[in-house]
Design an enzyme around this catalytic site. Structure first.
Site, PDB file in Angstrom:
ATOM      1  N   ARG A   1      38.037   7.460  34.140  1.00 54.28           N
ATOM      2  CA  ARG A   1      39.382   8.031  34.203  1.00 54.28           C
ATOM      3  C   ARG A   1      39.358   9.354  33.434  1.00 54.28           C
ATOM      4  NH1 ARG A   1      43.093   4.730  36.223  1.00 54.28           N
ATOM      5  NH2 ARG A   1      42.813   2.462  36.127  1.00 54.28           N
TER       6      ARG A   1
ATOM      7  N   ILE B   1      39.678  12.093  30.729  1.00 53.22           N
ATOM      8  CA  ILE B   1      39.750  12.155  29.266  1.00 53.22           C
ATOM      9  C   ILE B   1      40.605  13.352  28.871  1.00 53.22           C
ATOM     10  CG2 ILE B   1      38.451  12.287  27.122  1.00 53.22           C
ATOM     11  CD1 ILE B   1      36.070  11.036  28.538  1.00 53.22           C
ATOM     12  N   THR B   2      40.148  14.541  29.252  1.00 54.62           N
ATOM     13  CA  THR B   2      40.950  15.730  28.950  1.00 54.62           C
ATOM     14  C   THR B   2      41.425  16.426  30.217  1.00 54.62           C
ATOM     15  OG1 THR B   2      39.016  17.175  28.956  1.00 54.62           O
ATOM     16  CG2 THR B   2      39.593  16.151  26.863  1.00 54.62           C
TER      17      THR B   2
ATOM     18  N   THR C   1      37.818  10.602  38.593  1.00 53.61           N
ATOM     19  CA  THR C   1      37.666  10.074  39.951  1.00 53.61           C
ATOM     20  C   THR C   1      38.337   8.709  40.109  1.00 53.61           C
ATOM     21  OG1 THR C   1      35.754  11.400  40.508  1.00 53.61           O
ATOM     22  CG2 THR C   1      35.960   9.316  41.656  1.00 53.61           C
TER      23      THR C   1
ATOM     24  N   ASP D   1      29.810  17.291  22.671  1.00 53.49           N
ATOM     25  CA  ASP D   1      29.367  16.423  23.764  1.00 53.49           C
ATOM     26  C   ASP D   1      27.852  16.203  23.711  1.00 53.49           C
ATOM     27  OD1 ASP D   1      29.493  14.971  26.059  1.00 53.49           O
ATOM     28  OD2 ASP D   1      30.026  16.617  27.387  1.00 53.49           O
TER      29      ASP D   1
ATOM     30  N   LYS E   1      32.267  23.768  32.749  1.00 56.00           N
ATOM     31  CA  LYS E   1      31.661  23.227  31.540  1.00 56.00           C
ATOM     32  C   LYS E   1      30.367  23.978  31.227  1.00 56.00           C
ATOM     33  CE  LYS E   1      31.249  18.486  29.952  1.00 56.00           C
ATOM     34  NZ  LYS E   1      31.440  17.127  30.483  1.00 56.00           N
TER      35      LYS E   1
END
Lengths: 513, 513
Positions: A195, A197-198, A203, A256, A286
């Site tokens: 799900r 996060i930010t 998806t 990360d 990213k």
């Protein structure tokens, strides 16, 4: 002897007890020290927290310790200092710049999952990984340890195909096309997703308007048995329980360091044998440069081969959203339409390219063409509807039945020209401000993409929400951040950003798994 | 609207609230996000913790938020997402290897002291300081920020002399001699000390058997007004409140990146103008080599000059305990005896050397000789008794009135020979196991020091404790760790340590401030 004072609260699985400063001094222990607790026949190690004010002779007990020792309020407990976990020494070694051997990493991950480490200890490990970096040996060991500490699914067949995006681009509903295309060709592709996060939608959030995604492992096995594919939420499957604990630390710090092991451990737990990894690349993504993307791809490929998985990577355009929609329901609708024959060209190209790579990894020729044919033939739509049915949704669902936010506002072009630039982060922030992903119908419908001509007064995009307040807030964000830059020609607006003073960083970071 | 659920617990000053996972998802927030809480006319920012199980629509309130918002159980609270503190961006910059400018450091320290950061955020900052190191500009900024965020004492006189040891050597009671010697010469030397963190006794613990050490700032000013000196516990003076919060993180990780700013900020807050810093050096000390000690000394000197303080350093022998005793009462007694004329030579030499350096910093000649004369004349003893009286102790106290542990056991030499080596960490561990510093009479009395001849069956040292169990445990530690190595000549036992397998690190780290 201390007496138990039940605190009637959980501490996320960690065994923690609380003691007053004077009692702790008398016992010669400090915050973060470990204590051995004995009550009747049961014993447990716990981490000490010291409170400035706490009743003398009492020890505060959270629910985890209460349940383990079967304690009632006022029960007697014998308390003695205990040793700290060995893994703490290894965390310190990593802080000091050492490379950790696999058994040390395994011990750390085990202690993370079994909640033997405090937030302080866990955080220092993740921070040290970020700063000192991880060798390929360490990444491999982290991946293996993360798999070992969680559950795995055995689909009792091979090969198992999979697709993963490292994320960072709003509106990226490619998975909803790739999975049915690949499965329609007869391959097995059990997809677990996260799900948001930010982001405005992960998806799993995008699939949920079509059918349930929170399936148990046995249900997933059954679905895949039936239709060769699934699209489920991986969060509750316990595939890599360490990951959620690491994310709790990474998220506030916007770091990360566990990207590779986090992704690969989950693929491994699903038994994947052939994986295509999507690395969106671009200024607003990213990964910003092709060189960085190549490095990451090389790491993915090597890590895969160390773990017995074949991995190929696709560096994809990441400078603007994929397709025209952002937000759970809007994206589900767009994906369904695309499978029914009327999708935006970038989404179609990306999905068939990625599916094509998987086909070629299986030894087929002209993979992309095959994917396009499957898509155009309607077989992928048919497969999606099979998946929806198998997961408990309505296989007859029509795009217009997917209801988006009841309120909307159009943001218009202020001049004639072309869309020169779309700011991914501003797009994401607007969609989140409008309520996505919690409000499933909230999000954006883009009326123009980069390069498209627009006319003054025509809508650039529409914001949807179920709440007028959130809609107004999202419109304010639109005004403030200028998510789409319109100009008459490229190069006409040379200033990217005007910095007026030393400015703290904004929420620039995208954490997706 | 949420309803308050009071949790009836503190969270060390931090404003934290708890919410169920579903409510948080609906609100679009995650653990560590900030929330704006509004109740009636009051508002507050708080850090969100997410609980897997928590009543829907309820928000868990710890005492800090309860008090700020004046909440009762069940009160309505308006909850909206809020921005994270700017300092978090700067912490991230430090993680990413940037040098921080002074205003960024000041903002971080301010947010640390005002409890605006979570444990995760604070830990990552301290870990990043440890790994990426700190420039002298950053150390200066940290020192200034730590002073600014705390209280300072103005003694309304100058110069203010001071002495500080970075610690790490058991039994180092030198301060108890230096302060009276320097004050007896007419100088002002208000000494604040810490209690033990990982050692058997901090200087405040050593002074406490002689007189109270927990004085308020006004009382300290009064004492110094009267006798030119004090020896008090600095812990409750709020001189550098950030330090206690940093230590909470450093202690479990056994790291010490804030050594310099921590020490110097406290000196600055006391208004010190001339400081001698003792750097015990040796295999068993905190600093192992002369080269490391020189680097640290250079940093201390430069940092002092940046902050307007004159600092000189003494690199001292740190391979064995100072004097013959370890533990609060035993050390207080030994210091008193030394001032009365019968002290061990190493303690006398060290104390008069350090006092001598301070005298020469003030422009005097032959400082050490002067210190020796003051000590031998009895003036230093007289000054100690004045300090004891001014702080509320008994100025007539005799060494034999300081009662040590009622139980004791002698550990004997197993062969004839010489003491070749004393293991500082084993000494400290034995003393702590015997109960020091919580059990004030517990500790060790050494019968031999390095180089001393011993005979088989003669005592090497005596362990004191008030508890037979702890005494036995300490004797077990003695057997296990061999705190004193006896041999007939140096070089006869060449093996320092026998490693049998990959062994996790033990508790090798000494945190003292």
């Amino acid at each position: 002897m201390f007496r138990a004072k039940l605190l009637e609260m959980e501490t996320r699985g960690t065994f923690i007890v609380v003691m007053g400063a004077k009692d702790a001094h008398r016992l010669g222990v400090r915050s973060s020290d470990r204590l051995m607790l004995k009550a009747k026949d049961l014993e447990s190690i716990a981490i000490l927290n010291i409170a400035s004010e706490f009743p003398k002779g009492a020890i505060g007990i959270f629910n985890e310790v209460r349940d383990k020792l079967g304690l009632a309020d006022g029960d007697s407990i014998e308390v003695t200092p205990a040793k700290r976990p060995e893994s703490l020494s290894f965390i310190r070694e990593k802080i000091m710049g050492e490379r950790l051997t696999p058994w040390k990493i395994e011990m750390i991950v085990e202690d993370v999952v079994e909640r033997h480490l405090s937030d302080i200890e866990l955080t220092s490990f993740v921070t040290a990984l970020q700063i000192n970096g991880t060798s390929m040996e360490e990444v491999e060991a982290l991946s293996r340890a993360m798999v070992k500490s969680g559950r795995s699914i055995d689909f009792k067949r091979q090969p198992i195909l999979d697709k993963h995006s490292i994320g960072g681009v709003p509106g990226d509903k490619t998975t909803l096309l790739v999975v049915p295309i690949v499965a329609a060709a007869g391959y097995t592709i059990p997809k677990s997703s996260s799900r948001a996060i930010t982001s405005p939608a992960g998806t799993a959030d995008r699939v949920e308007p079509l059918c349930p995604v929170e399936l148990r492992i046995e249900e997933i096995v059954e679905v895949v048995e039936k239709v060769n594919a699934c699209m489920v939420w991986g969060g509750a499957l316990d595939l890599a329980p360490a990951d959620d604990l690491f994310i709790r630390v990474e998220y506030p710090l916007s770091i990360d360091p566990l990207l590779l092991p986090s992704i690969i451990s989950k693929k491994r737990a699903m038994g994947s044998t052939h994986v295509v990894v999507d690395i969106p690349t671009g200024r607003g993504a990213k990964i910003n440069t092709v060189a960085q993307a190549q490095q990451l791809a090389t790491d993915f490929i090597e890590l895969g081969s160390r773990l017995g998985m074949r991995i190929e990577c696709a560096l994809t355009e990441g400078e603007q959203p994929v397709g025209n929609t952002v937000g759970p329901v809007l994206e589900a609708r767009e994906a369904l339409q695309a499978l029914m024959g009327s999708g935006p060209p970038d989404l179609i190209d990306k999905a068939t390219s990625l599916a094509g790579i998987l086909f070629e990894m299986m030894g087929e020729k002209n993979g992309k063409e095959k994917a396009q044919n499957i898509l155009m033939s309607g077989k992928a739509e048919e497969k999606l509807r099979q998946i929806i049915e198998a997961q408990g949704g309505n296989p007859e669902v029509k795009p217009e039945e997917l209801t988006v936010g009841q309120k909307w506002i159009d943001i218009e072009a202020e001049i004639d020209g072309r869309v020169l630039w779309i700011n991914n982060r501003a797009i994401a922030q607007m969609a989140r401000t409008a309520g996505a992903p919690g409000d499933k119908g909230a999000g954006l419908l883009l009326r123009a993409k980069m390069g498209d001509p627009v006319k003054k007064g025509e809508p650039l995009f529409r914001i949807y929400s179920d709440s007028v307040q959130r809609l107004d807030a999202a419109a304010d964000v639109a005004k403030e951040l200028e998510p789409m830059t319109v100009g008459t020609r490229i190069g006409e607006r040379m200033v990217i950003k005007h910095m007026k003073a030393v400015t703290p960083l904004g929420p620039e970071f995208v954490l997706e798994r």
